[in-house]
Design a protein around this motif. Structure first.
Motif: not given
Length: 286
Positions: A49-60
């Motif tokens: 869950a945290v990884s999705v938030l991080i990668l989603g925020a970075v690569f959008r």
């Protein structure tokens, strides 16, 4: 961010794989400390869950028609990610990290053997197998059979991840396919472990550990491997990844206080030689 992306794109695929190996094994050692609070499934869910938030925020990534066009591929990718991670954590909760990684490695090793079309690649595989056989202790009363079973299942998922990542990378631009797949993996784990992650919301320290775990075990290694697999054949990746049991064993010594015997040193020499040979071969192929 563009500079970081350019640096990663210009980094040789073998180097990305090696950095991913180091990161994910450090994360695995960190995850063991969370099992007493979250359990293996809770650690996997919180990490994803945290990884999705991080990668989603970075690569959008922006949802588009590609999701509808390749939804079956994405679903299979997400389920594979969830099962691979869950089975691995269930395994290291029962058996030593080095042993679990060694057994798990048979997944990509099988992919390497099946997809290889050159005699030299089979030689590296043979050297790696010799090392893995030496490293793997005899399964007996002191080794939990359930841990071994989960490691085998994790290896099966790892082999699927290697093959599916190349298809996902070809179907989706950038890291969008990875983010979508991890989001699906999170959803798969949610009904299984949602109650196990509740302590994370009530402890700043615990949340910080989960964030570190997500960065080390998922965000960094999955992105590096995902990027590398676009330009790296599955069999070469499978041979390069023979360093995984070596790194796991070393991390076990440094972080978990494990000890190395003569057999372990022989195994390290074998898999290091195989990884070096595969790296040199990869350079000749480029």
């Amino acid at each position: 961010m563009k500079l970081a992306g350019t640096v990663i794109d210009r980094t040789p695929p073998p180097a990305l794989v090696l950095m991913a190996i180091l990161s994910i094994q450090l994360g695995a050692a960190l995850a063991v400390d969370l099992f007493s609070v979250l359990g293996p499934s809770g650690a996997v869910l919180s990490r994803l869950a945290v990884s999705v938030l991080i990668l989603g925020a970075v690569f959008r990534p922006k949802p588009d028609r590609l999701i509808r066009q390749h939804w079956k591929l994405l679903l299979g990718y997400g389920v594979t990610l969830s099962l691979m991670n869950w089975c691995f954590y269930e395994s290291i909760a029962r058996i030593p990290l080095g042993l679990a990684v060694t057994i798990e490695f048979m997944g990509p090793l099988i992919v390497a053997t099946v997809t290889s079309h050159r005699a030299i690649d089979l030689l590296w595989v043979a050297i790696a197998v010799a090392g893995l056989v030496t490293l793997t202790p005899e399964i007996g009363d002191n080794i939990d059979p359930e841990g071994v079973m989960f490691a085998v299942l994790a290896g099966t998922g790892w082999g699927g991840f290697v093959l599916l990542s190349k298809r996902i990378g070809a179907a989706f631009p950038g890291a969008s396919g990875l983010v979508y797949g991890m989001a699906i993996a999170t959803c798969v784990m949610l009904p299984v472990a949602w109650d196990n992650v509740l302590p994370v919301f009530f402890s700043i320290n615990l949340f910080g550990i989960v964030v570190a775990l997500a960065v080390l075990s998922t965000a960094i290694p999955f992105f590096f491997e995902f990027t590398a697999l676009r330009n790296l054949s599955p069999h070469t990746y499978g041979i390069l990844i023979t360093l995984e049991p070596v790194v796991a064993t070393v991390i076990g010594v440094i972080v978990l206080g494990d000890s190395l015997g003569v057999k372990e040193l022989i195994a390290i020499a074998c898999v290091t030689a195989a990884a070096l040979g595969a790296t040199l071969t990869q350079k000749k192929q480029v």
